[in-house]
Design a protein around this motif. Structure first.
Motif, PDB file in Angstrom:
ATOM      1  N   LEU A 456       0.842  -1.199   0.000  1.00 35.71           N
ATOM      2  CA  LEU A 456       0.000   0.000   0.000  1.00 35.71           C
ATOM      3  C   LEU A 456       0.876   1.249   0.000  1.00 35.71           C
ATOM      4  O   LEU A 456       1.261   1.760   1.055  1.00 35.71           O
ATOM      5  N   PRO A 457       1.194   1.800  -1.168  1.00 36.52           N
ATOM      6  CA  PRO A 457       2.138   2.926  -1.250  1.00 36.52           C
ATOM      7  C   PRO A 457       1.637   4.218  -0.621  1.00 36.52           C
ATOM      8  O   PRO A 457       2.441   5.112  -0.349  1.00 36.52           O
ATOM      9  N   TRP A 458       0.351   4.353  -0.372  1.00 38.73           N
ATOM     10  CA  TRP A 458      -0.162   5.602   0.179  1.00 38.73           C
ATOM     11  C   TRP A 458      -0.176   5.619   1.720  1.00 38.73           C
ATOM     12  O   TRP A 458      -0.530   6.616   2.334  1.00 38.73           O
ATOM     13  N   VAL A 459       0.202   4.513   2.363  1.00 42.37           N
ATOM     14  CA  VAL A 459       0.268   4.480   3.830  1.00 42.37           C
ATOM     15  C   VAL A 459       1.536   5.197   4.291  1.00 42.37           C
ATOM     16  O   VAL A 459       2.624   4.948   3.778  1.00 42.37           O
ATOM     17  N   ASN A 460       1.393   6.097   5.275  1.00 35.60           N
ATOM     18  CA  ASN A 460       2.541   6.873   5.742  1.00 35.60           C
ATOM     19  C   ASN A 460       3.023   6.383   7.112  1.00 35.60           C
ATOM     20  O   ASN A 460       2.452   5.453   7.700  1.00 35.60           O
ATOM     21  N   SER A 561      -3.629   7.294   7.784  1.00 38.48           N
ATOM     22  CA  SER A 561      -2.889   7.808   6.626  1.00 38.48           C
ATOM     23  C   SER A 561      -3.763   8.684   5.748  1.00 38.48           C
ATOM     24  O   SER A 561      -3.308   9.701   5.198  1.00 38.48           O
ATOM     25  N   LEU A 562      -5.028   8.304   5.595  1.00 35.70           N
ATOM     26  CA  LEU A 562      -5.931   9.062   4.734  1.00 35.70           C
ATOM     27  C   LEU A 562      -6.305  10.414   5.337  1.00 35.70           C
ATOM     28  O   LEU A 562      -6.515  11.388   4.611  1.00 35.70           O
ATOM     29  N   ASN A 567       2.589  12.909   3.357  1.00 39.18           N
ATOM     30  CA  ASN A 567       2.473  12.310   2.027  1.00 39.18           C
ATOM     31  C   ASN A 567       3.684  11.425   1.765  1.00 39.18           C
ATOM     32  O   ASN A 567       4.677  11.467   2.466  1.00 39.18           O
ATOM     33  N   VAL A 568       3.583  10.591   0.742  1.00 44.44           N
ATOM     34  CA  VAL A 568       4.660   9.653   0.390  1.00 44.44           C
ATOM     35  C   VAL A 568       5.012   9.789  -1.093  1.00 44.44           C
ATOM     36  O   VAL A 568       5.210   8.811  -1.793  1.00 44.44           O
ATOM     37  N   GLU A 569       5.107  11.033  -1.569  1.00 47.85           N
ATOM     38  CA  GLU A 569       5.339  11.262  -2.995  1.00 47.85           C
ATOM     39  C   GLU A 569       6.718  10.783  -3.445  1.00 47.85           C
ATOM     40  O   GLU A 569       6.896  10.381  -4.584  1.00 47.85           O
ATOM     41  N   VAL A 584       3.337   2.886  -9.631  1.00 44.83           N
ATOM     42  CA  VAL A 584       3.836   4.017  -8.858  1.00 44.83           C
ATOM     43  C   VAL A 584       4.723   4.884  -9.727  1.00 44.83           C
ATOM     44  O   VAL A 584       5.699   4.406 -10.319  1.00 44.83           O
TER      45      VAL A 584
END
Length: 615
Positions: A456-460, A561-562, A567-569, A584
């Protein structure tokens, strides 16, 4: 056949006065000088291997001590994985599980097969490509130092609750065949393990595992072949287990409170073994000792096949135990002092007239335990150095200082684990369920954190931290409360029927183990009143624990995270599973250059192949 006739057939020289259970037990504890010699020889070999890799072919440097210079051979590493995975917990716990609850547990093997596919394609490529020493380095690269520290703490808690059980189990076997006190045996044997792990590093651990695997397989095969022949053949074993309801397939019930269903065994077993195989430092450290991802995948499949074989052997051993004692349950008569002493009891019935062979069995059980203990201690030395010390030291460690720290870690943790055996002895579960339940406190949250990072790349980092702490708290509450209810006798599980009608010895009349109380109330031992049943959540099947912990961790992590502003840009795609990387977008020039170089090499290779075909 009457009880008297059965007694005459088995013990024709005894008088008509039935012997007591104590007399029979003393007779079976016939561990002779040849047995002690075989057992001591196994320990001596382990010590010699430690001396060889510690002083003759000395391992120098952290990389050599922990991952063997990353150039070890696939075959010994595969056997080391099997030996580390199959501890004495499996050798004694699986037969007990089959004897008490039936063969349905063996369907967990389907979950292990799925684990091999998932690990090969998702988890293993990430760890191997990053060339890590500690698995938890990944968490710092993917999130931050706090998550790395949390992951390391989860592993440390898990390993320190698991290793005392690993030590306790073979001591039970030794106690059954010799009568020696558990707390006399464990320190002596652990000293040998601590020694060769301390001085020899990962190479000593792998090569002792390699030898111990053969001892483990050989001892189990010897028991089931000789025992089957003595009891009357395979058909007798199968018939007696079928008649008692032990030879069965799991139910398809969707109720998560049912102890074993096909869903809990396959799905729950999959998540439980996924944590053990895919993200556990003890296992990953061996894959990282191999030079290529291809060799690591081969080792993974060799390991999977080996595990399935030994699980099948252990499961059949449980059926064989029932075939031997189908008329006289040794748990009810107290001929076996604990559930997990059933297999050692069978060994003394089958092999006591063959000097040296009971010693081989005990050596096999201790081999499984020593391999797991050495693996755990070596892995903990890696975690302490790489995760607890180095990140907080401003000056780099000298090779000598690092070497001393790792060896001191092995010694101190080994001593602590021996001391914790006293705590394990007080629990009421048999070891297979106890191990799964306690390990799930940390395995679920740990699996959830790693899976969020890889899939899950959007989890920080904030989501991973709060998710992990939530999963740890929730599973700690559930697991410890359930174990407390089991230990107090307030929580019991249905067991297969047994009888004592055919016993050839006298024993104190005790409460039959197969008497069940009404499902809405549990009788408190020593009290005539009924107590309310424990909270329904505590009756959740132990196989769902890891799934539950992982889901709680991932759900909380996703929500946090949401709603958070982090962010995880700038996420490096190499930190994600290969199947996720393509989705990604990245501005990482190094990753792009690596991919360009790879495509260039493929282009040149295809061009050369084309030229060769033209010629």
């Amino acid at each position: 056949m009457t009880a008297e006739t059965a007694m005459e057939d088995r013990l024709p020289n005894w008088s008509q006065v039935l012997p007591t259970v104590q007399e029979v037990g003393d007779m079976l504890r016939s561990f002779g000088i040849y047995d002690y010699a075989v057992f001591a020889f196994m320990l001596l070999i382990c010590g010699v291997i430690g001396i060889y890799f510690g002083f003759v072919k000395k391992s120098t440097g952290v990389d050599e001590y922990l991952v063997g210079g990353r150039n070890m051979k696939m075959f010994p590493v595969s056997f080391s994985l099997i030996a580390s995975f199959i501890s004495g917990i499996s050798l004694l716990g699986t037969p007990t599980e089959v004897y008490v609850h039936g063969t349905s547990y063996l369907c967990v093997g389907f979950g292990i097969i799925i684990v091999a596919f998932v690990m090969s394609e998702i988890y293993l490529p990430v760890f191997h490509d990053l060339r890590l020493t500690s698995t938890y380095e990944y968490l710092e690269k993917r999130f931050d130092k706090k998550i790395r520290l949390l992951g390391s703490l989860l592993f440390s808690i898990g390993i320190m609750t698991w290793l005392p059980i690993v030590i306790y189990v073979p001591a039970l076997a030794f106690n059954q065949v010799t009568g020696a006190n558990v707390h006399i045996v464990t320190p002596f044997v652990c000293i040998v393990c601590i020694f060769y792990t301390c001085v020899g590093g990962i190479r000593a651990v792998v090569w002792t595992d390699f030898i111990q695997t053969f001892v483990m397989f050989g001892s189990m095969l010897l028991i089931i072949i000789k025992g089957t022949a003595n009891v009357g053949g395979l058909s007798v074993v199968l018939r007696r287990n079928l008649e008692s309801g032990r030879l069965e397939l799991p139910t398809t019930d969707w109720n998560p409170l049912t102890r074993h269903t096909i869903w809990s065994l396959v799905i729950g077993g999959f998540f439980h073994w996924l944590h053990i195989s895919a993200i556990n430092q003890s296992m990953i450290q061996r894959y990282l000792a191999l030079p290529t991802l291809r060799s690591a995948r081969r080792a993974l499949w060799c390991f999977t096949v080996g595990v399935l074989i030994i699980m099948g052997i252990c499961g059949y051993a449980g059926m064989l135990i029932y075939a031997w004692y189908h008329e006289c349950d040794p748990l009810t008569t107290k001929l076996a002092g604990a559930k997990d002493q059933l297999l050692p009891l069978l060994v003394m019935n089958v092999l006591r007239d063959l000097p040296g062979l009971p010693g081989l069995f005990v050596a096999g059980v201790f081999s499984a335990a020593l391999s797991s203990l050495s693996t755990g201690l070596n892995s903990m030395s890696a975690v302490v150095l790489e995760d607890f010390v180095k990140p907080f030291c401003k000056t780099p460690f000298t090779p000598r200082a690092a070497d001393i720290l790792m060896k001191v870690t092995v010694v101190v943790l080994g001593i602590v684990c021996v001391g914790l055996v006293f705590v394990v002895e007080k629990t009421g579960s048999h070891v297979l369920q106890l191990t799964t339940s306690l390990s799930s406190i940390t395995s679920g949250p740990s699996l959830g954190i790693f899976s969020m990072g890889i899939l899950l790349p959007w989890v920080n980092a904030k989501g991973a931290l709060l998710g992990g702490l939530s999963g740890l708290s929730f599973m700690g509450w559930i697991s410890l409360s359930a174990e407390a209810a089991i230990a107090s006798g307030r929580l019991k599980f249905d067991e297969k029927p047994v009888t004592t009608e055919g016993c050839y010895y006298s024993f104190p009349q005790v409460e039959n183990l197969m008497i069940f109380y009404p499902p809405d109330a549990i009788l408190n031992e020593g009290d005539d009143d009924f107590l309310p049943e424990p909270l329904a959540l505590y009756r959740l099947s132990y196989l769902w624990y890891t799934v539950t912990g992982a889901l709680v961790t991932m759900c909380v992590g996703l929500v946090v995270s949401l709603v958070s502003s982090e962010n995880v840009e700038k996420l490096d795609p190499m930190l994600l599973a290969p199947c996720i990387r393509r989705f990604v977008k990245t501005s990482n020039k190094e990753v792009q250059q690596v991919e360009l170089l790879a495509w260039t090499k493929w282009g040149k290779l295809l061009d050369n192949i084309g030229k060769h075909q033209v010629r």
